[in-house]
Design a protein around this motif. Sequence first.
Motif, mmCIF file in Angstrom:
data_model
loop_
_atom_site.group_PDB
_atom_site.id
_atom_site.type_symbol
_atom_site.label_atom_id
_atom_site.label_comp_id
_atom_site.label_asym_id
_atom_site.label_seq_id
_atom_site.Cartn_x
_atom_site.Cartn_y
_atom_site.Cartn_z
ATOM 1 N N LEU A 17 0.838 -1.206 0.000
ATOM 2 C CA LEU A 17 0.000 0.000 0.000
ATOM 3 C C LEU A 17 0.870 1.252 0.000
ATOM 4 N N LYS A 18 2.052 1.138 0.566
ATOM 5 C CA LYS A 18 3.074 2.184 0.492
ATOM 6 C C LYS A 18 4.257 1.562 -0.229
ATOM 7 N N PRO A 19 5.030 2.353 -0.977
ATOM 8 C CA PRO A 19 6.180 1.775 -1.678
ATOM 9 C C PRO A 19 7.055 0.966 -0.717
ATOM 10 N N ASN A 20 7.421 -0.228 -1.153
ATOM 11 C CA ASN A 20 8.168 -1.128 -0.293
ATOM 12 C C ASN A 20 9.045 -2.023 -1.156
ATOM 13 N N HIS A 21 10.219 -2.367 -0.648
ATOM 14 C CA HIS A 21 11.108 -3.285 -1.352
ATOM 15 C C HIS A 21 10.887 -4.703 -0.820
ATOM 16 N N GLY A 22 11.483 -5.686 -1.459
ATOM 17 C CA GLY A 22 11.236 -7.075 -1.125
ATOM 18 C C GLY A 22 11.416 -7.414 0.346
ATOM 19 N N TYR A 23 12.565 -7.047 0.908
ATOM 20 C CA TYR A 23 12.808 -7.365 2.314
ATOM 21 C C TYR A 23 11.820 -6.631 3.210
ATOM 22 N N GLY A 24 11.459 -5.406 2.838
ATOM 23 C CA GLY A 24 10.467 -4.644 3.597
ATOM 24 C C GLY A 24 9.106 -5.310 3.568
ATOM 25 N N ILE A 25 8.764 -5.905 2.427
ATOM 26 C CA ILE A 25 7.491 -6.627 2.315
ATOM 27 C C ILE A 25 7.510 -7.848 3.230
ATOM 28 N N ILE A 26 8.614 -8.586 3.217
ATOM 29 C CA ILE A 26 8.752 -9.756 4.100
ATOM 30 C C ILE A 26 8.561 -9.341 5.556
ATOM 31 N N GLN A 27 9.222 -8.244 5.950
ATOM 32 C CA GLN A 27 9.122 -7.766 7.337
ATOM 33 C C GLN A 27 7.700 -7.325 7.678
ATOM 34 N N LYS A 28 7.039 -6.612 6.760
ATOM 35 C CA LYS A 28 5.688 -6.121 7.006
ATOM 36 C C LYS A 28 4.709 -7.278 7.164
ATOM 37 N N VAL A 29 4.844 -8.299 6.327
ATOM 38 C CA VAL A 29 3.967 -9.462 6.417
ATOM 39 C C VAL A 29 4.175 -10.163 7.761
ATOM 40 N N ILE A 57 0.476 -4.806 -8.853
ATOM 41 C CA ILE A 57 1.514 -3.938 -8.299
ATOM 42 C C ILE A 57 2.344 -3.431 -9.465
ATOM 43 N N LYS A 58 3.127 -2.405 -9.195
ATOM 44 C CA LYS A 58 4.027 -1.890 -10.234
ATOM 45 C C LYS A 58 5.347 -1.512 -9.581
ATOM 46 N N LEU A 59 6.357 -1.413 -10.413
ATOM 47 C CA LEU A 59 7.651 -0.961 -9.937
ATOM 48 C C LEU A 59 7.536 0.522 -9.610
ATOM 49 N N TYR A 60 7.906 0.869 -8.396
ATOM 50 C CA TYR A 60 7.812 2.262 -7.947
ATOM 51 C C TYR A 60 9.127 2.980 -8.174
ATOM 52 N N SER A 61 10.224 2.341 -7.776
ATOM 53 C CA SER A 61 11.546 2.922 -7.985
ATOM 54 C C SER A 61 12.583 1.813 -7.978
ATOM 55 N N GLU A 62 13.722 2.132 -8.543
ATOM 56 C CA GLU A 62 14.819 1.184 -8.572
ATOM 57 C C GLU A 62 16.091 1.924 -8.213
ATOM 58 N N LYS A 68 20.870 -3.636 -6.658
ATOM 59 C CA LYS A 68 19.652 -2.913 -7.028
ATOM 60 C C LYS A 68 18.554 -3.239 -6.033
ATOM 61 N N LYS A 69 17.952 -2.219 -5.468
ATOM 62 C CA LYS A 69 16.825 -2.395 -4.555
ATOM 63 C C LYS A 69 15.598 -1.817 -5.246
ATOM 64 N N LYS A 70 14.664 -2.687 -5.557
ATOM 65 C CA LYS A 70 13.454 -2.252 -6.241
ATOM 66 C C LYS A 70 12.350 -2.090 -5.217
ATOM 67 N N GLU A 71 11.573 -1.028 -5.393
ATOM 68 C CA GLU A 71 10.398 -0.813 -4.555
ATOM 69 C C GLU A 71 9.161 -1.022 -5.417
ATOM 70 N N TYR A 72 8.145 -1.613 -4.789
ATOM 71 C CA TYR A 72 6.887 -1.906 -5.467
ATOM 72 C C TYR A 72 5.757 -1.206 -4.734
ATOM 73 N N VAL A 73 4.709 -0.900 -5.483
ATOM 74 C CA VAL A 73 3.534 -0.264 -4.881
ATOM 75 C C VAL A 73 2.289 -0.823 -5.571
ATOM 76 N N ILE A 74 1.211 -0.890 -4.837
ATOM 77 C CA ILE A 74 -0.049 -1.420 -5.359
ATOM 78 C C ILE A 74 -0.603 -0.489 -6.441
ATOM 79 N N THR A 75 -1.275 -1.062 -7.424
ATOM 80 C CA THR A 75 -1.933 -0.273 -8.480
ATOM 81 C C THR A 75 -3.409 -0.101 -8.122
#
Length: 104
Positions: A17-29, A57-62, A68-75
């Motif tokens: 729901l807020k831009p988040n990278h893979g490890y951040g998503i793991i932690q949030k879950v 979801i879409k790529l928010y930033s790289e 490379k740390k990619k952030e994703y955000v919900i569409t």
Amino acid sequence: MIIPITESTYYILLAALKPNHGYGIIQKVQELTNERVLLGPGTLYGAINKLLEKDWIKLYSEEKGSRKKKEYVITDLGLKVLGDEIKRLEELVENGKREIEKYD
């Protein structure tokens, strides 16, 4: 027609729901589920690829650099899917409560 989504997908969408990278998503879950749902990197990135393909979801930033740390955000579509799933889950709970009350 509402199509059910998996619990992992549900929580990944919540975490995005807020831009988040893979490890951040793991932690949030882990945080949201009191560590009941533990996503491994393979599971997460497989799900991320599917969610990207579905445009949920879409790529928010790289971040550029050696790692490379990619952030994703919900569409908007992902938000609709998440909202539909919440309604479906609420219906499940309400039906269950109602039927259990009849049993008692």
